[in-house]
Design a protein around this motif. Structure first.
Motif, PDB file in Angstrom:
ATOM      1  N   GLY A 294      26.193  67.467 121.552  1.00 57.28           N
ATOM      2  CA  GLY A 294      26.933  66.768 120.513  1.00 57.28           C
ATOM      3  C   GLY A 294      27.660  67.699 119.558  1.00 57.28           C
ATOM      4  N   ASN A 295      27.016  68.816 119.210  1.00 58.42           N
ATOM      5  CA  ASN A 295      27.623  69.768 118.281  1.00 58.42           C
ATOM      6  C   ASN A 295      28.290  70.936 118.992  1.00 58.42           C
ATOM      7  OD1 ASN A 295      26.833  68.462 115.837  1.00 58.42           O
ATOM      8  ND2 ASN A 295      24.764  69.217 116.150  1.00 58.42           N
ATOM      9  N   ASN A 296      28.132  71.000 120.320  1.00 51.31           N
ATOM     10  CA  ASN A 296      28.732  72.064 121.122  1.00 51.31           C
ATOM     11  C   ASN A 296      28.402  73.441 120.567  1.00 51.31           C
ATOM     12  OD1 ASN A 296      30.223  73.268 123.168  1.00 51.31           O
ATOM     13  ND2 ASN A 296      32.165  73.101 122.064  1.00 51.31           N
ATOM     14  N   ASN A 297      27.088  73.686 120.337  1.00 50.88           N
ATOM     15  CA  ASN A 297      26.670  75.003 119.885  1.00 50.88           C
ATOM     16  C   ASN A 297      25.261  75.325 120.349  1.00 50.88           C
ATOM     17  OD1 ASN A 297      24.960  73.598 118.132  1.00 50.88           O
ATOM     18  ND2 ASN A 297      26.343  73.785 116.400  1.00 50.88           N
ATOM     19  N   TYR A 298      24.933  76.600 120.273  1.00 52.10           N
ATOM     20  CA  TYR A 298      23.589  77.080 120.567  1.00 52.10           C
ATOM     21  C   TYR A 298      22.831  77.316 119.266  1.00 52.10           C
ATOM     22  CZ  TYR A 298      24.823  78.097 125.436  1.00 52.10           C
ATOM     23  OH  TYR A 298      25.199  77.998 126.739  1.00 52.10           O
ATOM     24  N   VAL A 299      21.519  77.163 119.328  1.00 51.22           N
ATOM     25  CA  VAL A 299      20.640  77.565 118.232  1.00 51.22           C
ATOM     26  C   VAL A 299      19.502  78.360 118.845  1.00 51.22           C
ATOM     27  CG1 VAL A 299      19.084  76.789 116.414  1.00 51.22           C
ATOM     28  CG2 VAL A 299      21.211  75.559 116.819  1.00 51.22           C
TER      29      VAL A 299
END
Length: 334
Positions: A294-299
């Protein structure tokens, strides 16, 4: 215990730099703690991170984090989400298993004794936790937990599930690979020794396991893959020097594995790998990695222990740093 800095990292917004550029986010704690696993749950619109001393934090954006009450003091080492029931589980030291049915806000202790647990998955109709001495526990109701069979005695650090194969795979010490169609009876699929797998993920039509070469004390990256969970082959690590890999995730197009000293590598097929980010001084080792569609990112989260720091921190950021603390290795399920 000496204070140290713990880091949680969130990727920058540019689609061309996924996993390369990171933005720093830091929250201070008055006691030294570490965060051991992080998971993006797109169905709930949250990220959740678990760590030492029963710490649980949630965030809707990866920037602002809210600490939740776990009611336990044991280290929490892995977190998993059941897409069918909407339940989150967290597992950790001394056999602790917790569950939450309200997006990680409130938690119920389901189990509070036994061997340390390092990994978890919630899929295929079961909740499953893996840990020390070959421990595999499964449950269908979160109340009754039963030990699996054929699990061996090696510590297990990671587990994932393939819905298309109807198969669980757990990995761990001494190149241990176990598979099971039901989470109850397990079969040893190990084809090598002297390696340690720390994480495994099912994505792109294959299982990919990451870890380290443990021969003669070397610390080279060790990567394997399988399209069926039973027959495994070695992947090709990147040239130019490698470090241990502790976790692996997939963003729908590429795998990214992260490890010691912030070293990250990437692969389109899980077989041939290239360097994404090399070690840079002052950057944290990364021990858990997750991707939000949904946010198109890695954490990701990791450890750092600078001499000058007086407090512990939660940190999402650009820095990957070395660690003076023995990490808790964990895999994730996406």
């Amino acid at each position: 215990m000496d204070p140290f800095t713990q880091k949680l990292m969130m990727a920058a917004a540019s689609s061309g730099t996924r996993g390369i550029n990171w933005t720093d986010r830091r929250i201070g704690f008055s006691d030294p703690i570490g965060f051991n696993d992080v998971l993006a749950i797109d169905a709930l619109g949250i990220y959740i991170v678990v760590g030492d001393s029963g710490k649980i934090l949630t965030s809707t954006n990866g920037t602002t984090w809210t600490q939740r009450t776990s009611n336990v003091s044991s280290n929490l080492q892995a977190v998993a989400y059941n897409t069918s029931t909407g339940v989150i589980i967290a597992v950790g030291s001394s056999g602790h298993i917790l569950s939450s049915s309200d997006s990680g806000v409130t938690w119920t202790t389901r189990r509070s004794s036994g061997t340390d647990l390092f990994g978890a998955v919630a899929a295929g109709g079961k909740y499953i936790a893996v840990g020390a001495s070959g421990t595999i526990l499964y449950s269908t109701n979160l109340t009754t937990w039963t030990a699996g069979t054929g699990t061996g005695t090696e510590p297990l650090y990671g587990i994932d599930y393939s819905s298309s194969l109807g198969l669980y795979v757990a990995v761990g010490n001494n190149a241990q690979v176990l598979s099971s169609p039901d989470g109850i009876a397990w079969t040893d699929r190990r084809t090598a020794a002297n390696y340690i797998y720390y994480g495994v993920v099912w994505a792109g039509g294959k299982f990919v396991a990451v870890g380290r070469d443990n021969v003669s004390g070397t610390t080279l990256t060790y990567l394997s893959y399988s399209t069926n969970g039973t027959t495994w082959a070695n992947a090709t690590p990147p040239s130019g020097g490698t470090l241990p890999m502790f976790c692996v995730a997939h963003n729908g197009a590429n795998f990214i594995a992260a490890g010691d000293r912030g070293y990250t590598i990437t692969s389109a097929d899980g077989i041939s790998w290239s360097i994404l980010n090399q070690f840079r001084q002052g950057m944290a080792g990364l021990y858990s990695l997750t991707y939000s569609v949904g946010n198109n990112n890695y954490v990701s989260c990791g450890y750092n222990q600078p001499v000058a720091d007086r407090y512990a921190y939660l940190d999402t950021g650009t820095s990957f740093a070395t660690t003076a603390r023995t990490p808790i290795y964990c895999g994730i399920s996406l």
